[in-house]
Design a protein around this motif. Sequence first.
Motif, PDB file in Angstrom:
ATOM      1  N   ASN A 483       0.830  -1.199   0.000  1.00 45.71           N
ATOM      2  CA  ASN A 483       0.000   0.000   0.000  1.00 45.71           C
ATOM      3  C   ASN A 483       0.865   1.251   0.000  1.00 45.71           C
ATOM      4  OD1 ASN A 483      -2.578  -1.363   0.230  1.00 45.71           O
ATOM      5  ND2 ASN A 483      -2.010  -1.833   2.349  1.00 45.71           N
ATOM      6  N   PHE A 484       0.227   2.385  -0.303  1.00 45.97           N
ATOM      7  CA  PHE A 484       0.987   3.630  -0.341  1.00 45.97           C
ATOM      8  C   PHE A 484       1.564   3.991   1.026  1.00 45.97           C
ATOM      9  CE2 PHE A 484       1.204   8.360  -0.311  1.00 45.97           C
ATOM     10  CZ  PHE A 484       2.238   8.479  -1.230  1.00 45.97           C
ATOM     11  N   ASP A 485       0.939   3.498   2.103  1.00 48.61           N
ATOM     12  CA  ASP A 485       1.454   3.796   3.451  1.00 48.61           C
ATOM     13  C   ASP A 485       2.547   2.830   3.879  1.00 48.61           C
ATOM     14  OD1 ASP A 485       0.107   1.464   3.957  1.00 48.61           O
ATOM     15  OD2 ASP A 485      -1.327   2.323   5.369  1.00 48.61           O
ATOM     16  N   ARG A 486       3.060   2.053   2.940  1.00 49.92           N
ATOM     17  CA  ARG A 486       4.164   1.111   3.139  1.00 49.92           C
ATOM     18  C   ARG A 486       3.778  -0.119   3.952  1.00 49.92           C
ATOM     19  NH1 ARG A 486       9.731   4.665   4.115  1.00 49.92           N
ATOM     20  NH2 ARG A 486       9.674   5.794   2.139  1.00 49.92           N
ATOM     21  N   THR A 487       2.505  -0.402   4.074  1.00 53.48           N
ATOM     22  CA  THR A 487       2.066  -1.658   4.672  1.00 53.48           C
ATOM     23  C   THR A 487       1.884  -2.685   3.563  1.00 53.48           C
ATOM     24  OG1 THR A 487      -0.264  -0.979   4.537  1.00 53.48           O
ATOM     25  CG2 THR A 487       0.922  -0.529   6.603  1.00 53.48           C
ATOM     26  N   TRP A 488       2.224  -3.937   3.863  1.00 53.97           N
ATOM     27  CA  TRP A 488       2.123  -4.987   2.856  1.00 53.97           C
ATOM     28  C   TRP A 488       0.695  -5.503   2.752  1.00 53.97           C
ATOM     29  CZ3 TRP A 488       5.798  -5.479  -0.519  1.00 53.97           C
ATOM     30  CH2 TRP A 488       7.111  -5.133  -0.178  1.00 53.97           C
ATOM     31  N   CYS A 489       0.315  -5.864   1.564  1.00 53.25           N
ATOM     32  CA  CYS A 489      -1.031  -6.390   1.325  1.00 53.25           C
ATOM     33  C   CYS A 489      -1.104  -7.897   1.538  1.00 53.25           C
ATOM     34  CB  CYS A 489      -1.492  -6.072  -0.101  1.00 53.25           C
ATOM     35  SG  CYS A 489      -1.556  -4.321  -0.477  1.00 53.25           S
ATOM     36  N   GLU A 490       0.046  -8.571   1.589  1.00 53.92           N
ATOM     37  CA  GLU A 490       0.059 -10.012   1.791  1.00 53.92           C
ATOM     38  C   GLU A 490       1.400 -10.418   2.358  1.00 53.92           C
ATOM     39  OE1 GLU A 490       0.295  -9.947  -2.455  1.00 53.92           O
ATOM     40  OE2 GLU A 490       1.905  -8.918  -1.418  1.00 53.92           O
ATOM     41  N   ASP A 491       1.457 -11.632   2.911  1.00 52.15           N
ATOM     42  CA  ASP A 491       2.715 -12.150   3.450  1.00 52.15           C
ATOM     43  C   ASP A 491       3.546 -12.842   2.382  1.00 52.15           C
ATOM     44  OD1 ASP A 491       2.231 -11.282   6.065  1.00 52.15           O
ATOM     45  OD2 ASP A 491       1.044 -13.069   6.511  1.00 52.15           O
ATOM     46  N   VAL A 492       2.890 -13.351   1.347  1.00 53.76           N
ATOM     47  CA  VAL A 492       3.570 -14.084   0.278  1.00 53.76           C
ATOM     48  C   VAL A 492       3.048 -13.581  -1.056  1.00 53.76           C
ATOM     49  CG1 VAL A 492       3.926 -16.337  -0.786  1.00 53.76           C
ATOM     50  CG2 VAL A 492       3.900 -16.134   1.712  1.00 53.76           C
ATOM     51  N   GLY A 493       3.954 -13.155  -1.919  1.00 51.95           N
ATOM     52  CA  GLY A 493       3.559 -12.715  -3.245  1.00 51.95           C
ATOM     53  C   GLY A 493       3.360 -13.884  -4.189  1.00 51.95           C
ATOM     54  N   SER A 494       2.900 -13.594  -5.379  1.00 56.78           N
ATOM     55  CA  SER A 494       2.669 -14.642  -6.372  1.00 56.78           C
ATOM     56  C   SER A 494       3.978 -15.317  -6.756  1.00 56.78           C
ATOM     57  CB  SER A 494       2.031 -14.033  -7.623  1.00 56.78           C
ATOM     58  OG  SER A 494       2.948 -13.153  -8.254  1.00 56.78           O
ATOM     59  N   GLU A 495       3.865 -16.524  -7.295  1.00 52.73           N
ATOM     60  CA  GLU A 495       5.059 -17.220  -7.772  1.00 52.73           C
ATOM     61  C   GLU A 495       5.762 -16.411  -8.859  1.00 52.73           C
ATOM     62  OE1 GLU A 495       4.629 -21.242  -8.940  1.00 52.73           O
ATOM     63  OE2 GLU A 495       4.542 -21.951  -6.856  1.00 52.73           O
ATOM     64  N   ASP A 496       4.983 -15.822  -9.762  1.00 53.94           N
ATOM     65  CA  ASP A 496       5.599 -15.059 -10.843  1.00 53.94           C
ATOM     66  C   ASP A 496       6.400 -13.883 -10.298  1.00 53.94           C
ATOM     67  OD1 ASP A 496       4.386 -16.826 -12.519  1.00 53.94           O
ATOM     68  OD2 ASP A 496       3.130 -15.370 -13.551  1.00 53.94           O
ATOM     69  N   SER A 497       5.869 -13.198  -9.293  1.00 53.46           N
ATOM     70  CA  SER A 497       6.604 -12.058  -8.739  1.00 53.46           C
ATOM     71  C   SER A 497       7.883 -12.527  -8.050  1.00 53.46           C
ATOM     72  CB  SER A 497       5.723 -11.279  -7.765  1.00 53.46           C
ATOM     73  OG  SER A 497       5.416 -12.022  -6.606  1.00 53.46           O
ATOM     74  N   ASN A 498       7.854 -13.687  -7.434  1.00 55.08           N
ATOM     75  CA  ASN A 498       9.069 -14.220  -6.813  1.00 55.08           C
ATOM     76  C   ASN A 498      10.107 -14.610  -7.865  1.00 55.08           C
ATOM     77  OD1 ASN A 498       9.100 -15.053  -3.594  1.00 55.08           O
ATOM     78  ND2 ASN A 498       7.053 -14.591  -4.378  1.00 55.08           N
ATOM     79  N   GLY A 499       9.635 -15.262  -8.940  1.00 53.73           N
ATOM     80  CA  GLY A 499      10.573 -15.617 -10.004  1.00 53.73           C
ATOM     81  C   GLY A 499      11.170 -14.399 -10.668  1.00 53.73           C
ATOM     82  N   ARG A 500      10.345 -13.362 -10.897  1.00 46.60           N
ATOM     83  CA  ARG A 500      10.843 -12.145 -11.543  1.00 46.60           C
ATOM     84  C   ARG A 500      11.857 -11.426 -10.649  1.00 46.60           C
ATOM     85  NH1 ARG A 500       6.379 -10.444 -13.033  1.00 46.60           N
ATOM     86  NH2 ARG A 500       6.413 -10.917 -15.253  1.00 46.60           N
ATOM     87  N   THR A 501      11.664 -11.491  -9.331  1.00 49.33           N
ATOM     88  CA  THR A 501      12.608 -10.858  -8.408  1.00 49.33           C
ATOM     89  C   THR A 501      13.960 -11.549  -8.473  1.00 49.33           C
ATOM     90  OG1 THR A 501      10.782 -10.207  -6.961  1.00 49.33           O
ATOM     91  CG2 THR A 501      12.987 -10.241  -6.003  1.00 49.33           C
ATOM     92  N   LEU A 502      13.956 -12.863  -8.525  1.00 45.98           N
ATOM     93  CA  LEU A 502      15.227 -13.588  -8.652  1.00 45.98           C
ATOM     94  C   LEU A 502      15.910 -13.249  -9.968  1.00 45.98           C
ATOM     95  CD1 LEU A 502      14.240 -17.104  -7.260  1.00 45.98           C
ATOM     96  CD2 LEU A 502      15.317 -15.186  -6.052  1.00 45.98           C
ATOM     97  N   TRP A 503      15.150 -13.081 -10.999  1.00 44.08           N
ATOM     98  CA  TRP A 503      15.709 -12.674 -12.293  1.00 44.08           C
ATOM     99  C   TRP A 503      16.397 -11.318 -12.156  1.00 44.08           C
ATOM    100  CZ3 TRP A 503      12.021 -11.260 -16.924  1.00 44.08           C
ATOM    101  CH2 TRP A 503      12.783 -10.954 -18.063  1.00 44.08           C
ATOM    102  N   ALA A 504      15.742 -10.375 -11.517  1.00 47.21           N
ATOM    103  CA  ALA A 504      16.330  -9.044 -11.350  1.00 47.21           C
ATOM    104  C   ALA A 504      17.614  -9.112 -10.532  1.00 47.21           C
ATOM    105  CB  ALA A 504      15.324  -8.109 -10.683  1.00 47.21           C
ATOM    106  N   LEU A 505      17.635  -9.961  -9.520  1.00 48.17           N
ATOM    107  CA  LEU A 505      18.848 -10.078  -8.711  1.00 48.17           C
ATOM    108  C   LEU A 505      19.996 -10.660  -9.533  1.00 48.17           C
ATOM    109  CD1 LEU A 505      17.315 -11.393  -5.357  1.00 48.17           C
ATOM    110  CD2 LEU A 505      18.248  -9.108  -5.809  1.00 48.17           C
TER     111      LEU A 505
END
Length: 755
Positions: A483-505
């Motif tokens: 959220n804009f107030d820097r609170t997370w909307c979930e504890d675990v993101g989607s698999e695709d978002s996790n895979g894309r993050t590893l790609w960026a790293l």
Amino acid sequence: MTGIAELAGVKRLALIGNFLPRQCGLATFTTDVFEAMRSRFPEIAVDVYAMDDQPGSYDYPTEVTCAIPEGDVSEYLAAARAIEASGADAIWLQHEYGIFGGPAGEFILTLLDRTTLPLVVTLHTVLEQPNPDQRRVMEGLLRRASRVVVMAERARDILTRVYGANPKQIAMIPHGVPDRALADPDDFKPRFGWEGRKVVLTFGLLSPGKGIETVIEGLPAVAADHPDLLYVVLGATHPHLVAREGEAYRDALKALAADLGVAGHVQFIDEFVVYDRLIDYLQAADVYCTPYKNAQQITSGTLAYAVGVGKPVVATPYVHATEILADDHGVLVPFDDVAGFAREIDRLLGDDAARRGLAARAYARGRTMIWPRLAEAMMATTTASIAAKPRRLSKPRAATRVAPDFAAVERMSDATGMLQHSIYSVPDRRHGYCIDDNARALMLMSAMKGLDPVARDKWTTIYASFIQYAWNPDARRYRNFMNFDRTWCEDVGSEDSNGRTLWALGVTARDAVEVKHRDWATVLFDETASLALELGSLRAQAFAMLGAAAMLEARPGHELSLAILRRFPDTHLALLAEARRPEWQWFEIVLAYDNARLPQALIAAGRTLGRPELTECGLATLQWICDKQTSPEGRFRAVGTESFNRPYGEPLKFDQQPLEAQATVDACIEAYRATGDAKWVAEAERAYGWFMGQNDLELPLASAEDGGCFDGLMPTGLNRNQGAESILALQLASCAISGLGKVSKGVSGAVSAVA
């Protein structure tokens, strides 16, 4: 008058609304206008798209081209495609709240937004005090419509005053009425066993809002003067009311009549009556009553029909009645005024001259409203809409390039990270941030050459910090939405978002300009990348493979990357073998988003692991998806969101999004890197040209002056919002195209990164 259609070249119309045998007033109206158009303009084909509240339960006639289940948004998309493919010249929509799916019927906007045809909307309800959803839908209709038709002047006033509609957009066309001779009621009464009775009639689907109890309560006074009185309540109970409470309302009315001692003066006819039989009933009545309770009722088909056949009408002063009965063409009684209804009915039944004079005046007004006149007025309105449709005169433009430009990315970013969405070019803070966009932005920081070093350091750190904070060590997954107030909307993101993050790293570990950023990315990759081994999503696996391949270029022999890269290719080959058909060379039986990443990952894996069979499979499937992403004119045509999840379905034209063009650019450059074949450069250039206007609409999505990019191609034009995903797709594609020269110098066939 036939020349109206001929002059405009109108050959086919798409008519959307309810249709008989569905039991409701709108179905009757749509069926009547269909018949009127077919009779008055037989040379024009009218395709009926019927809204269906009970899929499969109606025995629609052959005139119905398509039934649209009201709650299934995918069927609205299918109908839009059918309308576009039909050769229709325009769409004529009958709009009423409650017949379309979604909040306030918003699904109809989904259909309309995916068609390019001029739209004429007939509004059967115009609310003066809409709720937020109703306002949003009405304003959406007004934006999309070429012309809006209303049946009362009050509706025109509400549209301009409440919704800000353009008065020039609005046409007033009265409700159609039957073309019947003025008849003596006594000639028709024997058909129904009403000889010798003074007949007062109310017609329509039975529901509490019709106010029938008001008339029944006044009957004792009328019957005292007219012992031969018969009040006929004609019509089936509304199907939705029956579903909720059965015949409770009808039974309550019968009980009321019995309690008042007038049961012998009331006849309930539980029948859904259509055209010819309805007119016979109307012509058998001496007086017609519409005691409606809703003052805002803009349209009443039953009232229009009664006036059309010359009935003396006693009505409450709802909007349609005040207009059509004005100037002594009927009698108005205040809402819920039992004594008023009794008085006026008694007066008309007792004064033959007054009753016949009122009938003659009503009939004269009805002559201006007969169905052929409505058909002619609608055709004139429709041809004006077609004539006003702007023609795009631009010619296909030669593909050009724009230099990478950080301005739009910076505009969408703040101290937290990159915001997801915008309204036009202005960030929309309501939707906050996501790790997908910040991972892409982090990759851009390494790819964008010539960026000011201070700016690069600042923004690389911000995007990296977002990713670092997104890591949830307890769940061993990255979070996605914030959220804009820097609170997370979930504890675990989607698999695709996790895979894309590893790609960026992995890319940052290989390509970051500053050593400190390469070291940070390597450490975080080592700490978190084992999650990739548990990913089940095909695209998430591909993203992780691309990250692992990049890490192996930075750290040859990197064990975790090797494990990731070795884990998935054989699974992908097996999926390809399972889904494959002669005409379908793909890993899934459907197409979705980021399609080109799947062959790109196989090519990268084959090149890195020294497995030529992976590279060959990646090249073959990339060629297949490139072929699918080609318009008949040879332009790049991104697989649109309409195409997603259609088993073995050919790609559809819209909605095309920048992500697909960027993925294809990257995959083709990966293919060129692996083979040195210049055809892949041409394919990459063709996909990049989509941003520049080499597309189905011949409109550029790239905003060359500030590095922005529109969100996609819709049937009606550009989606002019500029979200993070779109801007990043353009900038990453621009960086990739700009770097083609360097890639060509390094091409050497298969290069292994295995130690």
